[in-house]
Design a protein around this motif. Structure first.
Motif, mmCIF file in Angstrom:
data_model
loop_
_atom_site.group_PDB
_atom_site.id
_atom_site.type_symbol
_atom_site.label_atom_id
_atom_site.label_comp_id
_atom_site.label_asym_id
_atom_site.label_seq_id
_atom_site.Cartn_x
_atom_site.Cartn_y
_atom_site.Cartn_z
ATOM 1 N N UNK A 78 0.801 -1.217 0.000
ATOM 2 C CA UNK A 78 0.000 0.000 0.000
ATOM 3 C C UNK A 78 0.827 1.257 0.000
ATOM 4 N N UNK A 79 2.119 1.161 -0.270
ATOM 5 C CA UNK A 79 2.984 2.344 -0.285
ATOM 6 C C UNK A 79 3.147 2.916 -1.691
ATOM 7 N N UNK A 80 2.425 2.382 -2.631
ATOM 8 C CA UNK A 80 2.457 2.920 -3.991
ATOM 9 C C UNK A 80 3.635 2.464 -4.816
ATOM 10 N N UNK A 81 4.346 1.470 -4.337
ATOM 11 C CA UNK A 81 5.520 1.004 -5.087
ATOM 12 C C UNK A 81 5.178 -0.125 -6.058
ATOM 13 N N UNK A 82 3.947 -0.653 -5.995
ATOM 14 C CA UNK A 82 3.549 -1.787 -6.848
ATOM 15 C C UNK A 82 2.696 -1.272 -8.022
ATOM 16 N N UNK A 83 3.059 -1.768 -9.161
ATOM 17 C CA UNK A 83 2.280 -1.442 -10.369
ATOM 18 C C UNK A 83 1.768 -2.754 -11.005
ATOM 19 N N UNK A 84 0.471 -2.760 -11.372
ATOM 20 C CA UNK A 84 -0.127 -3.950 -11.967
ATOM 21 C C UNK A 84 -0.136 -3.782 -13.503
ATOM 22 N N UNK A 85 0.321 -4.841 -14.172
ATOM 23 C CA UNK A 85 0.460 -4.819 -15.632
ATOM 24 C C UNK A 85 -0.415 -5.934 -16.222
ATOM 25 N N UNK A 86 -1.134 -5.615 -17.306
ATOM 26 C CA UNK A 86 -2.045 -6.584 -17.957
ATOM 27 C C UNK A 86 -1.648 -6.749 -19.427
ATOM 28 N N UNK A 94 -9.601 -3.454 -25.031
ATOM 29 C CA UNK A 94 -10.879 -3.993 -24.565
ATOM 30 C C UNK A 94 -10.914 -4.083 -23.046
ATOM 31 N N UNK A 95 -9.787 -4.402 -22.450
ATOM 32 C CA UNK A 95 -9.700 -4.515 -20.993
ATOM 33 C C UNK A 95 -8.618 -3.550 -20.509
ATOM 34 N N UNK A 96 -8.973 -2.749 -19.487
ATOM 35 C CA UNK A 96 -8.051 -1.796 -18.881
ATOM 36 C C UNK A 96 -7.872 -2.138 -17.400
ATOM 37 N N UNK A 97 -6.650 -1.970 -16.896
ATOM 38 C CA UNK A 97 -6.372 -2.244 -15.488
ATOM 39 C C UNK A 97 -5.819 -0.962 -14.837
ATOM 40 N N UNK A 98 -6.309 -0.701 -13.656
ATOM 41 C CA UNK A 98 -5.754 0.413 -12.861
ATOM 42 C C UNK A 98 -4.439 -0.077 -12.286
ATOM 43 N N UNK A 99 -3.325 0.503 -12.750
ATOM 44 C CA UNK A 99 -2.013 -0.009 -12.369
ATOM 45 C C UNK A 99 -1.739 0.142 -10.875
ATOM 46 N N UNK A 100 -2.508 0.989 -10.220
ATOM 47 C CA UNK A 100 -2.278 1.190 -8.782
ATOM 48 C C UNK A 100 -3.158 0.279 -7.945
ATOM 49 N N UNK A 101 -4.467 0.169 -8.341
ATOM 50 C CA UNK A 101 -5.392 -0.624 -7.515
ATOM 51 C C UNK A 101 -5.568 -2.055 -8.025
ATOM 52 N N UNK A 102 -5.263 -2.324 -9.289
ATOM 53 C CA UNK A 102 -5.474 -3.653 -9.865
ATOM 54 C C UNK A 102 -6.887 -3.900 -10.349
ATOM 55 N N UNK A 103 -7.741 -2.849 -10.329
ATOM 56 C CA UNK A 103 -9.108 -3.038 -10.806
ATOM 57 C C UNK A 103 -9.109 -3.158 -12.339
ATOM 58 N N UNK A 104 -9.891 -4.148 -12.839
ATOM 59 C CA UNK A 104 -9.999 -4.399 -14.279
ATOM 60 C C UNK A 104 -11.402 -4.015 -14.750
ATOM 61 N N UNK A 123 0.740 -9.304 -14.022
ATOM 62 C CA UNK A 123 2.020 -9.314 -13.290
ATOM 63 C C UNK A 123 2.106 -8.052 -12.421
ATOM 64 N N UNK A 124 2.671 -8.264 -11.252
ATOM 65 C CA UNK A 124 2.949 -7.124 -10.354
ATOM 66 C C UNK A 124 4.433 -6.788 -10.470
ATOM 67 N N UNK A 125 4.734 -5.509 -10.746
ATOM 68 C CA UNK A 125 6.123 -5.069 -10.919
ATOM 69 C C UNK A 125 6.389 -3.874 -10.005
ATOM 70 N N UNK A 126 7.669 -3.657 -9.747
ATOM 71 C CA UNK A 126 8.063 -2.477 -8.965
ATOM 72 C C UNK A 126 7.894 -1.270 -9.867
ATOM 73 N N UNK A 127 7.129 -0.311 -9.346
ATOM 74 C CA UNK A 127 6.800 0.855 -10.148
ATOM 75 C C UNK A 127 8.042 1.668 -10.491
ATOM 76 N N UNK A 128 9.051 1.614 -9.624
ATOM 77 C CA UNK A 128 10.216 2.489 -9.813
ATOM 78 C C UNK A 128 11.306 1.800 -10.621
#
Length: 616
Positions: A78-86, A94-104, A123-128
């Motif tokens: 929850x520190x904002x360091x995780x980014x979600x990639x689809x 057709x499908x969009x993901x919120x890279x911060x919350x993971x909502x699709x 996949x979850x990646x380090x945002x930085x």
């Protein structure tokens, strides 16, 4: 359905993110990785976050993007360091993901019939640093079906035939519809068939779409074509289901269930008495509402006083009965005939024999029409016999003709002079008597063929002719004579009774019992004699031995030939016998020239010498 209710539904059908800690708890592990039971050591999972399939209803109608689900990794503090990639099918479009919350979210309205599921990778990646925090994992978004497709038949219109008079339940046709909805999910693709138009004649099986006859004794002659509408409805036929229809045009094919029938019980025809044999008198036709070979008929005359004078044949093209003339007709003999004609089907179907009989009869009345006919001779041809000794002007026979019409016009007779160029005969124009104009000679002509013409006096165009064969009978008025010219020889050293010649005779007369000739010498002869063979031949024999050419080179021998007819006729013919020198075998070597030159007829003079002649 309101957007809120959709979101609520998605919340029910779409699973929430499941963390590794949750999975560990479900499998008996604690969230910290310590053993759940004392003495057990907890191992960290290879993947830090997992989720199940996501489900999404097709044909979303809301104004906002459709929420699919949420991804969450236990690496996310929850520190904002995780980014979600689809990545994968439709990712980013057709499908969009919120890279911060993971909502699709789904950005467009989806159609299961176009694509039933989508395979994506998360996949979850380090945002930085953009370094992966977890290995890439694959998941599926499956589109849940709604009933948005109506059943469709393979054809808009079907054509079918079934025999008329078929039993109830006879198979006609099978129609099939298909539904693009998911047949494994609910009843969206479960079809039920029903008939909307075409009752009570046909029925359809609800589950198979098989069409069958539903009414007995359907008659093609009453109605041939039927318009049937079949409906296929999904949702197992329940209210609210979608439906599609198709048209089935059903034709009843023909069977022989209709007997032929004459439209009238009697017919009236007429024909000329001059109609030739084989000429058409008229046609009658029985009606048969069947088709093709089921309507084929055979016509016959089965009774009536004219069945011997008329015939009947079938016109295979028009299916008519054709009445023709079989024997010559005569208006003066009979004016009206009656026939009983019959029409019968030629191709019978025993299944429908109870509807028969498959034949019908009618009466035909035929009137013979009068025509102005030429005269008719009582005999054709005539043969007249006349003896050749008849004098000119003698009556030899007569011909008779009369007008066959009721008016009985008088007749005039004449001879076609092209058949009597020598004008040997004459005919009385009033009574037809034939006489000779000249004497007849059988030896010149045994037969005379003339044509006699009969003409109606009141209508000279009505003429007829008849051949008259006149046979000239023989009268014994000719004497027999030698059949040929004989060259007769006698050897000088001949013996008594030696045969030197065989003679025969001919007679131009023609006796009924045949010729019988008698041969004799006119006077006693010291040198030769004659022996009658009784077969119309005779032998010339020597009466003495030894003849000398020097003394007499030739002898004249008168031979009398008589016939045995009445009156007896005879003639004397002269035979010349030459004296010749012969060898020992009787072969002629040389003869007197006088003998060779001597005439073989009536000459009695001596022959001049003709040395060196040899007979042929």
């Amino acid at each position: 359905m309101t957007p809120n209710s959709v979101l609520l539904l998605l919340a029910l059908v779409c699973p929430a993110p499941v963390s590794t800690a949750t999975l560990a708890a479900q499998s008996g592990e604690g969230p910290t990785g310590t053993p759940g039971d004392e003495g057990r050591v907890l191992q960290r999972s290879k993947r830090g976050w997992m989720w199940n399939h996501f489900f999404l209803l097709e044909e979303y109608t809301g104004s906002d993007y459709q929420y699919v689900g949420k991804l969450h990794s236990d690496q996310d503090r929850g520190d904002g360091s995780v980014k979600y990639v689809l990545n994968g099918d439709g990712a980013g479009s057709l499908f969009l993901i919120d890279e911060n919350s993971g909502d699709i979210h789904a950005t467009k309205r989806l159609d299961r019939e176009e694509k039933a599921y989508y395979t994506l990778r998360a996949q979850a990646v380090n945002k930085f640093t953009n370094h992966p925090l977890e290995p890439e994992s694959e998941f599926i978004i499956k589109i849940h079906d709604i009933n948005d497709n109506e059943p469709k038949f393979s054809k808009e219109t079907y054509m079918a035939t079934v025999p008329e008079m078929s039993d109830v339940g006879t198979y006609v046709l099978n129609v099939t519809a298909s539904d693009a909805d998911d047949e494994t999910y609910g009843n969206s693709a479960k079809l039920v068939y029903s008939i909307l138009e075409g009752q009570p004649y046909f029925s359809v099986e609800p589950e198979t779409g098989t069409i069958r006859t539903a009414l007995p004794n359907m008659d093609r002659e009453n109605r041939e074509k039927y318009h049937v509408v079949i409906q296929a409805k999904d949702m197992a036929g329940q209210m609210g289901g979608l439906s599609g229809t198709t048209t089935v045009n059903i034709t009843l094919s023909d069977v022989n269930d209709s007997p032929p029938r004459f439209p009238h019980s009697s017919y009236h025809l007429s024909t000329s008495e001059a109609a030739e044999m084989g000429a058409t008198v008229g046609r009658v036709k029985a009606n048969d509402p069947d088709l093709g070979e089921n309507a084929e008929m055979q016509y016959n005359i089965v009774d009536g006083d004219g069945r011997d004078l008329f015939a009947m044949v079938t016109d295979r093209v028009t299916q008519e009965g054709v009445i023709t003339v079989r024997q010559p007709l005569d208006y003066e003999s009979r004016k009206v005939y009656t026939l009983k004609v019959e029409a019968t089907n030629t191709h019978l179907d025993s299944r429908f024999s109870y509807l028969g009989p498959f034949k019908d009869t009618a009466a035909v009345r035929i009137t013979v029409q009068d025509v102005d006919e030429p005269p008719v001779f009582s005999v054709a041809p005539y043969v007249i016999e006349v003896h050749e000794d008849k004098m000119a002007g003698s009556f030899i026979g007569a011909v008779t003709a009369q007008d066959p019409d009721a008016t009985k016009n008088p007749i005039k007779y004449s001879i076609d002079r092209h058949t009597d160029l020598d004008r040997l005969f004459n005919i009385d124009s009033n009574n037809g008597s034939i006489t000779t104009l000249q004497a007849l000679d059988r030896e010149m002509s045994k037969w005379h063929n003339i044509s006699v013409i009969a003409t109606e006096i009141s209508n000279r165009r009505q003429t007829s002719r008849v051949p008259v064969f006149i046979k000239v009978l023989d009268v014994n008025d000719n004497a027999p004579e030698f059949a040929m010219i004989y060259e007769t020889f006698v050897c000088e050293k001949v013996k008594v009774g030696q045969l030197i010649q065989t003679i025969s005779a001919v007679d131009t007369d023609d006796p009924l019992i045949g010729h019988k000739f008698a041969f004799s010498l006119s006077t006693q002869n010291p040198n030769f004699t004659i022996a009658d063979n009784e077969d119309n031949t005779a032998r010339i024999l020597t009466r003495r031995a030894g003849f000398s050419r020097r003394e007499q080179s030739a002898y004249i021998l008168p031979v009398v030939i008589s016939d045995n007819d009445y009156p007896i006729q005879s003639s004397t013919s002269t035979l010349t016998v030459r004296v010749c020198a012969c060898d020992s075998r009787g072969n002629v070597q040389s003869c007197s020239a006088e003998a060779y030159a001597l005439s073989a007829g009536l000459s009695t003079g001596r022959c001049p010498s003709y040395s060196g002649h040899h007979p042929a």
